[in-house]
Design an enzyme around this catalytic site. Sequence first.
Site, short mmCIF file in Angstrom:
data_model
loop_
_atom_site.label_atom_id
_atom_site.label_comp_id
_atom_site.label_asym_id
_atom_site.label_seq_id
_atom_site.Cartn_x
_atom_site.Cartn_y
_atom_site.Cartn_z
N HIS A 30 0.85 -1.19 0.00
CA HIS A 30 0.00 0.00 0.00
C HIS A 30 0.89 1.25 0.00
O HIS A 30 2.05 1.20 0.39
CB HIS A 30 -0.92 0.03 1.21
N ASP A 42 3.93 -4.56 3.58
CA ASP A 42 5.39 -4.72 3.64
C ASP A 42 5.82 -6.12 4.07
O ASP A 42 6.64 -6.76 3.41
CB ASP A 42 6.01 -3.66 4.57
#
Length: 476
Positions: A79, A336
Amino acid sequence: MPFLSLLASGLALTSLVSAVSKPFPKFGEKQFSQEFLDGYNLLKQIGSLGPYSNRVSYGVDRNTPAGCEVDQAFMLMRHGERYPDASLGVGYVAALDKMRFSNITSWRGDLAFMNEWTYYVDDEAMYSQESTTGPYAGLLDAFHRGSEYRLRYGHLWDGKSVVPIFSSGYERVIETARYFGQGFFGYNYSTNAAMNIIPEAVTQGADSLTPYCTADTSYVACIYEYLGSTLPPLEVAAARFNTQNPGLNLNASDVSQLMEMASFELNVRAYSPWIDAFTADEWVAYGYTLDLGYYYCFGPGSEYQIATGQVYANATRVLMEAGPEAGSMFWSFAHDANITPVVAALGIDVPEKHLPKDTIPFPNPYRVADIVPMGGLITLERMTCKATAISDAGVFIRAVLNEAVVPFNSCQNGPGYSFPLANYSAIIDALPRFDETCNIPASYPQSLDFFWNYNTSTQYNYQKGPIGYQLTDTDV
Ligand SMILES: *[C@@H]1O[C@H](CO)[C@@H](O)[C@H](O)[C@H]1NC(C)=O
Ligand SMILES: *[C@@H]1O[C@H](CO)[C@@H](O)[C@H](O)[C@H]1NC(C)=O
Ligand SMILES: *[C@@H]1O[C@H](CO)[C@@H](O)[C@H](O)[C@H]1NC(C)=O
Ligand SMILES: *[C@@H]1O[C@H](CO)[C@@H](O)[C@H](O)[C@H]1NC(C)=O
Ligand SMILES: *[C@@H]1O[C@H](CO)[C@@H](O)[C@H](O)[C@H]1NC(C)=O
Ligand SMILES: *[C@@H]1O[C@H](CO)[C@@H](O)[C@H](O)[C@H]1NC(C)=O
């Protein structure tokens, strides 16, 4: 643009010829800058917490090598830039309140900016959400990447098919996918992109963009061993601030909170005066604690994480072997900590020795800011190439991490430092399996299925109604 890159990017010969007909410039700008300031760029010192920056490259051309054509592209993107999570915000506000309740009326020294500054989260509902303002805004990043990828990979779309976009079921991830899709498909997004939302539930097993290694029991606690660890000279910064501002009583843990809070500020604003309050060396030390955390908890320092990365790596390998008939574009979105396992599984940035915990290695072989900054992405390209002076005709693979080509040390004999598909398959075959290593319960899916059985419905292409207060997990 330097001459060599002009050649490599295959610019039309005519423009080269006309460039040559003019005299080469003798005065003015240097052809090549003598300054390399990447190491001084703060974005490289705040790991995963700050705005996107390209990976420091080896100089290998990002463009497709002459004689090759990309016929399949696989992107796994984090994101974009975002507000901190609410759970983190509590700690930031506590440290800021401690400053406020010290009743200092005029801030001095490195904290003089506090006379003007206000906390950047002015609406608590925004905790966890993608940012929409500031030059580093997350939605801007996502749209920009989509639009750039349309230029780069637009030839992979036939102009009529409905193309799936895959997002894990988390609000900010979904919004990133939607804005990327609008950047890529432009006016055709509403009809020709189909958002597929894959729930983040553990019960998805391997059929997930966020596979969870059930055997890795220390996963959640692991990161707290490193974040805010005492390795950086945090008490030195605390003492400096306290001396400059009598009555202030910050300690090392407050400073750790404030450095993390500062890193996030740039996701929302153009400028963070907090960044300047700390020295460059303090940021180097702080950034390394993030590298340690990702390395040991979400990356190659954990065998469980390599097995977790096997899921996506294996799926791309199966699709690459099937070729473009199985689909030419796979745009996927997650977090991540779902990308670092894949990077580790591919053998990228895997140091020969474990990272030291009590000292910083220079050079540091595992830099999170070069792997998963906000909006970070790994793109795998399958290229069909004609015979060249260095290689036979065939199918070759390249990995591009944050827009820098990352050649594999074990094989790089294809055009543009790529390597044959057969070698990619061999690398994947040698990985520990997710289902076995992670002890995935038999009742959960044991392999990734959604790349083959996806939805062509456009029903999830847009957010319906307001985004819930601090919304995180969601399947719509
Ligand atoms: C700050 O002022 C408030 C109100 O006068 C007082 O209650 C508090 O103890 C003061 N804090 C410090 C650190 O002196
Ligand atoms: C894509 O959008 C353009 C502009 O609206 C339109 O002309 C074209 O027909 C669209 N293509 C498809 C497949 O809908
Ligand atoms: C720093 O102070 C806070 C309260 O102001 C406290 O909760 C924390 O434990 C202290 N940390 C250290 C390392 O002393
Ligand atoms: C690459 O694949 C070829 C053909 O399968 C094999 O002979 C070679 O050893 C492989 N090289 C590496 C480095 O894996
Ligand atoms: C690789 O992925 C395919 C498709 O999801 C699956 O059928 C296969 O079992 C996987 N292989 C391994 C070794 O995980
Ligand atoms: C696929 O679309 C149908 C409706 O068109 C919907 O009911 C279903 O939930 C969707 N499934 C996924 C995985 O998106």
